[in-house]
Design an enzyme around this catalytic site. Structure first.
Site, PDB file in Angstrom:
ATOM      1  CE1 TYR A  61      -3.495   1.891   1.616  1.00 21.92           C
ATOM      2  CE2 TYR A  61      -1.796   2.608   0.159  1.00 21.92           C
ATOM      3  CZ  TYR A  61      -2.502   1.654   0.962  1.00 21.92           C
ATOM      4  OH  TYR A  61      -1.712   0.585   1.371  1.00 21.92           O
ATOM      5  CB  SER A 207       2.878  -1.334   9.519  1.00 20.46           C
ATOM      6  OG  SER A 207       2.014  -0.876   8.924  1.00 20.46           O
ATOM      7  N   PRO A 208       6.594  -1.147   9.248  1.00 19.00           N
ATOM      8  CG  PRO A 208       8.623  -0.443   8.003  1.00 19.00           C
ATOM      9  CD  PRO A 208       7.077  -0.523   7.819  1.00 19.00           C
ATOM     10  CG  LEU A 209       9.102   2.778  11.363  1.00 18.26           C
ATOM     11  CD1 LEU A 209       9.432   4.282  10.821  1.00 18.26           C
ATOM     12  CD2 LEU A 209      10.157   2.162  12.045  1.00 18.26           C
ATOM     13  N   GLY A 210       5.687  -0.245  12.904  1.00 16.88           N
ATOM     14  CA  GLY A 210       4.329  -0.289  14.034  1.00 16.88           C
ATOM     15  C   GLY A 210       3.334   0.738  14.141  1.00 16.88           C
ATOM     16  NE  ARG A 211      -1.565  -0.562  11.001  1.00 19.41           N
ATOM     17  CZ  ARG A 211      -1.318  -1.809  11.069  1.00 19.41           C
ATOM     18  NH1 ARG A 211      -0.801  -2.283  12.158  1.00 19.41           N
ATOM     19  NH2 ARG A 211      -1.969  -2.524   9.974  1.00 19.41           N
ATOM     20  CG  PHE A 213       4.229   1.185  19.284  1.00 20.17           C
ATOM     21  CD1 PHE A 213       3.441   1.846  20.299  1.00 20.17           C
ATOM     22  CD2 PHE A 213       5.276   0.391  19.629  1.00 20.17           C
ATOM     23  CE1 PHE A 213       3.665   1.578  21.597  1.00 20.17           C
ATOM     24  CE2 PHE A 213       5.332   0.067  21.153  1.00 20.17           C
ATOM     25  CZ  PHE A 213       4.658   0.538  22.145  1.00 20.17           C
ATOM     26  CG  PHE A 214       8.764   0.288  17.090  1.00 21.49           C
ATOM     27  CD1 PHE A 214       8.946  -0.190  18.172  1.00 21.49           C
ATOM     28  CD2 PHE A 214       7.946  -0.567  16.404  1.00 21.49           C
ATOM     29  CE1 PHE A 214       8.833  -1.279  19.017  1.00 21.49           C
ATOM     30  CE2 PHE A 214       7.599  -1.810  16.738  1.00 21.49           C
ATOM     31  CZ  PHE A 214       7.978  -2.169  18.125  1.00 21.49           C
TER      32      PHE A 214
END
Length: 343
Positions: A61, A207-211, A213-214
């Protein structure tokens, strides 16, 4: 909000972490330009002060700058309050990702991370991607030595197949496997999650929030900066996004009925997968961090979970996770140990 975050045992080797972690990648890399250092240190301190003590970074990173940032943030008594996870094994050469897991590299990478983080030991050290040229037993053998030397406490794998996890675990107990898991990425549920549970390995969901998206829905794609890595991901391409929008709309409807945000609902779903699962949503805003912590108190009924899972079935999402830009657990088989000839 302090104390709102419960603690869980991650794996069966003794590591205890906050039930939700903080992914730090986006502070320094891949999601647009690096964010102001002082703001990010304030965010990390806010997370720790509110019970989010499991911090996730990697040497790729930046590269390197995110570890340096965490090193600065952990000064002044914060180091003793956190479970620090970092990773090795990906080298970014002009946007091309190369993978290394040979013993000399493992050791050099660990020493370099310790220096950048300015710490005496790393709590959880992951192989970020599997080097398919090196038998997994060889890589884990070197990590085992680093455990014995006190440089790392626990060993993790990221994006590893079930068979690779088994082979690794036979050399030294694996504490955690990091994998992408969310309402739009559920392929690990077939083999990898059951394997981890059988072996007593904790699961860290990235990425539990879909990067994002959610959090933002399809509008997210319109607002990404030119140098945001998500621009190139198949799921954010226009033809796929139009299809994927339906999933967000359904999640949004259920969230409205629950009186929470779609991102809280998506995160709560991951939390409800079990006490051996720790999601690590990333953010660069204190307000979003507070919202993510509140997801821990969103309780879902079995009917709501079933409804979410029925709308988040395999055909609900169009587009690969990475589109060939980086390897996944599907490309993580390594040669047999008998084939290894050290250079």
């Amino acid at each position: 909000m302090a104390g709102a975050v419960k603690r869980i045992k991650l794996g069966s080797q003794g590591l205890e972490v906050s039930a939700q972690g903080l992914g730090c990648m986006g502070m320094s890399a891949f999601y647009g330009p690096p964010k102001p250092e002082s703001d990010m240190i304030a965010l990390i301190h806010h997370a720790i002060d509110n019970g989010i003590t499991f911090l996730d970074t990697s040497d790729v990173y930046g590269p390197h700058t995110n570890e340096t940032l965490l090193g600065k943030a952990l000064k002044g008594g914060y180091r003793e309050r956190v479970e620090l996870a970092t990773k090795f094994g990906i080298i970014n050469e002009d946007g091309q990702f190369l993978y290394r897991g040979d013993p000399a590299y493992v050791r050099a990478a660990c020493e370099a991370s310790l220096k950048r983080l300015d710490v005496d030991y790393i709590d959880l050290y992951y192989q970020h991607r599997i080097d398919t040229k090196v038998p997994i037993e060889i890589t884990i053998g070197e990590l085992k030595k680093l455990v014995e030397e006190g440089k790392i406490k626990y060993i993790g794998l990221s994006e590893a197949s079930a068979s690779t996890i088994r082979r690794a675990h036979a050399v030294h107990p694996i504490t955690a496997v990091q994998l992408e898991w969310s309402l739009w990425t559920r392929d690990a549920e077939a083999e990898i999650v059951p394997t981890c549970r059988e072996l007593g390995i904790g699961i860290v969901a990235y990425s539990p929030l879909g990067r994002g998206f959610f959090s933002s829905g399809p509008e997210l794609a319109e607002n990404l900066s030119k140098d945001d890595y998500r621009q190139s991901l198949p799921r954010f391409q226009a033809e796929n996004l139009e299809h994927n929008k339906k999933l967000f709309e359904r999640v949004n409807e259920i969230a409205a009925k629950k009186g929470c945000t779609p991102s809280q609902l998506a995160l709560a779903w991951v939390h409800h997968q079990g006490d051996d699962v720790c999601p690590i949503p990333g953010t660069t805003k204190i307000e979003n961090l507070n919202q993510n912590i509140k997801a821990l108190s969103v309780k879902l009924t079995s009917e709501e979970i079933a409804e979410l899972e029925s709308i988040a079935s395999a055909d609900a999402v169009k587009g690969d996770r990475y589109g060939g830009t980086i390897s996944t657990h599907e490309e993580s088989e390594t040669p047999p140990l008998s084939s290894w000839k050290p250079s």
